[in-house]
Design a protein around this motif. Structure first.
Motif, PDB file in Angstrom:
ATOM      1  N   CYS A  34       0.859  -1.187   0.000  1.00  0.00           N
ATOM      2  CA  CYS A  34       0.000   0.000   0.000  1.00  0.00           C
ATOM      3  C   CYS A  34       0.892   1.232   0.000  1.00  0.00           C
ATOM      4  N   ALA A  35       0.802   2.035  -1.061  1.00  0.00           N
ATOM      5  CA  ALA A  35       1.596   3.266  -1.150  1.00  0.00           C
ATOM      6  C   ALA A  35       0.945   4.365  -0.308  1.00  0.00           C
ATOM      7  N   LEU A  36       1.762   5.044   0.495  1.00  0.00           N
ATOM      8  CA  LEU A  36       1.249   6.143   1.321  1.00  0.00           C
ATOM      9  C   LEU A  36       0.904   7.337   0.441  1.00  0.00           C
ATOM     10  N   GLU A  37      -0.268   7.916   0.686  1.00  0.00           N
ATOM     11  CA  GLU A  37      -0.660   9.148   0.021  1.00  0.00           C
ATOM     12  C   GLU A  37      -1.048  10.226   1.023  1.00  0.00           C
ATOM     13  N   ASP A  38      -0.934   9.909   2.309  1.00  0.00           N
ATOM     14  CA  ASP A  38      -1.222  10.857   3.383  1.00  0.00           C
ATOM     15  C   ASP A  38       0.024  11.710   3.617  1.00  0.00           C
ATOM     16  N   GLU A  39      -0.051  13.009   3.313  1.00  0.00           N
ATOM     17  CA  GLU A  39       1.125  13.874   3.380  1.00  0.00           C
ATOM     18  C   GLU A  39       1.688  13.979   4.787  1.00  0.00           C
ATOM     19  N   ALA A  40       0.832  14.000   5.800  1.00  0.00           N
ATOM     20  CA  ALA A  40       1.318  14.090   7.182  1.00  0.00           C
ATOM     21  C   ALA A  40       2.113  12.841   7.560  1.00  0.00           C
ATOM     22  N   LEU A  41       1.613  11.670   7.170  1.00  0.00           N
ATOM     23  CA  LEU A  41       2.345  10.431   7.449  1.00  0.00           C
ATOM     24  C   LEU A  41       3.659  10.390   6.676  1.00  0.00           C
ATOM     25  N   ILE A  42       3.630  10.831   5.431  1.00  0.00           N
ATOM     26  CA  ILE A  42       4.856  10.866   4.636  1.00  0.00           C
ATOM     27  C   ILE A  42       5.901  11.747   5.290  1.00  0.00           C
ATOM     28  N   ARG A  43       5.494  12.940   5.736  1.00  0.00           N
ATOM     29  CA  ARG A  43       6.448  13.844   6.398  1.00  0.00           C
ATOM     30  C   ARG A  43       6.996  13.235   7.681  1.00  0.00           C
ATOM     31  N   SER A  44       6.138  12.565   8.450  1.00  0.00           N
ATOM     32  CA  SER A  44       6.587  11.936   9.695  1.00  0.00           C
ATOM     33  C   SER A  44       7.635  10.866   9.414  1.00  0.00           C
ATOM     34  N   CYS A  45       7.380  10.047   8.394  1.00  0.00           N
ATOM     35  CA  CYS A  45       8.342   8.999   8.048  1.00  0.00           C
ATOM     36  C   CYS A  45       9.652   9.607   7.555  1.00  0.00           C
ATOM     37  N   MET A  46       9.559  10.604   6.687  1.00  0.00           N
ATOM     38  CA  MET A  46      10.766  11.230   6.147  1.00  0.00           C
ATOM     39  C   MET A  46      11.608  11.856   7.255  1.00  0.00           C
ATOM     40  N   HIS A  47      10.965  12.554   8.177  1.00  0.00           N
ATOM     41  CA  HIS A  47      11.715  13.209   9.251  1.00  0.00           C
ATOM     42  C   HIS A  47      12.476  12.190  10.088  1.00  0.00           C
ATOM     43  N   ARG A  48      11.845  11.089  10.420  1.00  0.00           N
ATOM     44  CA  ARG A  48      12.499  10.112  11.293  1.00  0.00           C
ATOM     45  C   ARG A  48      13.606   9.357  10.581  1.00  0.00           C
ATOM     46  N   ILE A  49      13.397   9.024   9.320  1.00  0.00           N
ATOM     47  CA  ILE A  49      14.468   8.382   8.561  1.00  0.00           C
ATOM     48  C   ILE A  49      15.662   9.329   8.458  1.00  0.00           C
ATOM     49  N   THR A  50      15.396  10.599   8.151  1.00  0.00           N
ATOM     50  CA  THR A  50      16.472  11.569   7.969  1.00  0.00           C
ATOM     51  C   THR A  50      17.215  11.848   9.268  1.00  0.00           C
ATOM     52  N   ALA A  51      16.479  12.030  10.356  1.00  0.00           N
ATOM     53  CA  ALA A  51      17.098  12.445  11.610  1.00  0.00           C
ATOM     54  C   ALA A  51      17.676  11.281  12.403  1.00  0.00           C
ATOM     55  N   ARG A  52      17.089  10.094  12.270  1.00  0.00           N
ATOM     56  CA  ARG A  52      17.477   8.984  13.147  1.00  0.00           C
ATOM     57  C   ARG A  52      18.249   7.877  12.448  1.00  0.00           C
ATOM     58  N   LEU A  53      17.924   7.613  11.181  1.00  0.00           N
ATOM     59  CA  LEU A  53      18.567   6.486  10.509  1.00  0.00           C
ATOM     60  C   LEU A  53      19.725   6.912   9.618  1.00  0.00           C
ATOM     61  N   VAL A  54      19.560   7.990   8.872  1.00  0.00           N
ATOM     62  CA  VAL A  54      20.612   8.422   7.947  1.00  0.00           C
ATOM     63  C   VAL A  54      21.950   8.654   8.655  1.00  0.00           C
ATOM     64  N   PRO A  55      21.989   9.298   9.837  1.00  0.00           N
ATOM     65  CA  PRO A  55      23.286   9.460  10.503  1.00  0.00           C
ATOM     66  C   PRO A  55      23.942   8.130  10.879  1.00  0.00           C
ATOM     67  N   GLU A  56      23.139   7.128  11.220  1.00  0.00           N
ATOM     68  CA  GLU A  56      23.701   5.819  11.553  1.00  0.00           C
ATOM     69  C   GLU A  56      24.284   5.144  10.316  1.00  0.00           C
ATOM     70  N   ILE A  57      23.640   5.323   9.169  1.00  0.00           N
ATOM     71  CA  ILE A  57      24.178   4.765   7.927  1.00  0.00           C
ATOM     72  C   ILE A  57      25.504   5.434   7.578  1.00  0.00           C
ATOM     73  N   HIS A  58      25.579   6.754   7.747  1.00  0.00           N
ATOM     74  CA  HIS A  58      26.831   7.451   7.458  1.00  0.00           C
ATOM     75  C   HIS A  58      27.940   6.988   8.389  1.00  0.00           C
ATOM     76  N   LYS A  59      27.621   6.813   9.663  1.00  0.00           N
ATOM     77  CA  LYS A  59      28.635   6.378  10.630  1.00  0.00           C
ATOM     78  C   LYS A  59      29.134   4.970  10.306  1.00  0.00           C
ATOM     79  N   ALA A  60      28.223   4.086   9.904  1.00  0.00           N
ATOM     80  CA  ALA A  60      28.605   2.695   9.662  1.00  0.00           C
ATOM     81  C   ALA A  60      29.248   2.483   8.299  1.00  0.00           C
ATOM     82  N   PHE A  61      28.759   3.197   7.278  1.00  0.00           N
ATOM     83  CA  PHE A  61      29.166   2.904   5.907  1.00  0.00           C
ATOM     84  C   PHE A  61      29.818   4.077   5.176  1.00  0.00           C
ATOM     85  N   GLN A  62      29.926   5.244   5.823  1.00  0.00           N
ATOM     86  CA  GLN A  62      30.515   6.425   5.190  1.00  0.00           C
ATOM     87  C   GLN A  62      29.800   6.734   3.864  1.00  0.00           C
ATOM     88  N   PHE A  63      28.477   6.673   3.906  1.00  0.00           N
ATOM     89  CA  PHE A  63      27.664   6.927   2.714  1.00  0.00           C
ATOM     90  C   PHE A  63      26.692   8.056   3.017  1.00  0.00           C
TER      91      PHE A  63
END
Length: 366
Positions: free
Chosen positions: A219-248
């Motif tokens: 099911c593709a998300l089309e709810d803009e509020a949910l999309i923003r919530s997911c994007m914020h958490r991936i960007t703030a919480r997961l992306v830094p861990e990927i950079h630390k582990a993989f230098q990407f």
């Protein structure tokens, strides 16, 4: 000097710094990773609230042993050092001298009035925020509350010989339980459609559906509020861990998708790679974010090139891996397994994706 106006949010990694302590001229904070950390902004040892916290801390000091947990207090009062009001007590208890308030500025506790927000950060072994616990006026009960939160965390596993494993990153607490439930509710309201996989056919990247290879509904998300919530958490919480582990450096995310593997359909995805067609060649990292761990049976990740080990994550946590790794989702044997499944890539990947649009029958196929 970096200055935050508010504390670091739960789930995010805290800033690293180097400062002096009563026993060391230079203490590099990020070297304490691997245990739980209480970082407490006290202000001054002469402050009655701080004094009560310190008294209660010393009465329970055995809880901080530098194995499971360590305590770091932060003082902004030079008189604490000059008059030796506080000192490091090893193992487990240390203090930072923050007379220029550099650490306070990094952690969002320095108020415009010049006062310090008295609070304690509880950090996980990766130095990510579990919670921020304000110190109430008077300090009574603060140490008890902190120790109760510490007791509720997963134990630090003992040292054991390492076994061969896939080069994957498992990161807990990316989505909060409330967001996980909102995504599940969205899926249940809108339903999912049969999900295929991409192959090359007559020079084009096309989707095929074969239930013996993959059985999943998306099911593709089309709810803009949910999309923003997911994007914020991936960007703030997961992306830094990927950079630390993989230098990407992740700069792009493909698809906002909630997927369901249902035991009634023997939901599964046999071994595959995620970037083997022209239309998927831009993908760099796959994210399997688990929305309801513990509510189904089966449904784990396996990386056959690296053995038979099975991988999962706690509810709201993610397993991240290179799209070029062979992997499978084993069959769900009871219940429903709900997942959030984006792909991550960078600006070079963006260029490849744009160049390869010509090989897609439709721009929505990915």
């Amino acid at each position: 000097m970096t200055q935050r106006s508010s504390p670091v949010e739960p789930g995010e990694a805290v800033p690293w710094f180097t400062s002096s302590t009563p026993s060391r001229e230079r203490f590099t904070f990020d070297t304490v990773a691997g245990r739980y950390i209480a970082l407490s902004f006290l202000g001054s040892a002469t402050d009655p609230t701080a004094a009560r916290v310190l008294t209660d801390l010393l009465a329970r000091r055995e809880r901080f042993d530098d194995v499971r947990a360590s305590f770091f207090g932060v003082s902004v009062d030079p008189r604490d050092r000059e008059q030796q009001r506080i000192r490091d007590m090893l193992p487990g208890i240390r203090f930072f001298w923050d007379f220029d308030r550099a650490i306070c500025n990094l952690y969002g506790v320095h108020q415009p009035s010049g006062a310090i927000r008295q609070m304690t950060y509880l950090l996980d072994p990766r130095l990510r925020v579990i919670t921020v616990l304000p110190i109430q006026t008077g300090g009574e009960g603060h140490v008890d509350a902190l120790l109760a939160l510490l007791q509720a965390q997963e134990p630090i596993p003992p040292a054991v010989p390492a076994r061969a494993q896939a080069p994957v990153l498992v990161v807990p607490r990316i989505f909060e339980p409330t967001l996980c439930q909102s995504l599940i509710d969205y899926y249940d309201r809108h339903g999912g459609t049969d999900s295929g996989y991409m192959i090359e056919q007559d020079g084009k990247t096309v989707e095929v559906v074969k239930h013996d290879h993959k059985r999943r509904r998306d099911c593709a998300l089309e709810d803009e509020a949910l999309i923003r919530s997911c994007m914020h958490r991936i960007t703030a919480r997961l992306v830094p861990e990927i950079h630390k582990a993989f230098q990407f450096n992740v700069t792009r995310m493909e698809r906002y998708l909630v997927a369901c593997y249902d035991a009634e359909e023997r939901g599964h995805f046999r071994p595959h790679r995620d970037n083997t067609t022209k239309g998927t060649a831009h993908r760099r990292f796959a994210v399997s974010l688990f929305l309801n761990s513990g509510e189904y049976e089966g449904g784990q990740l396996r990386f056959p090139e690296f053995g038979q080990s099975l991988y999962s994550a706690p509810k709201g946590g993610a397993v991240v891996f290179s799209c070029s790794l062979l992997h499978e989702a084993t069959a769900v044997t009871a219940g429903r397994r709900y997942m959030f499944l984006p792909f991550l890539y960078d600006e070079e990947g963006r260029r490849i994706r744009e160049e390869n649009q010509q090989f897609l029958e439709s721009p929505d196929e990915q």
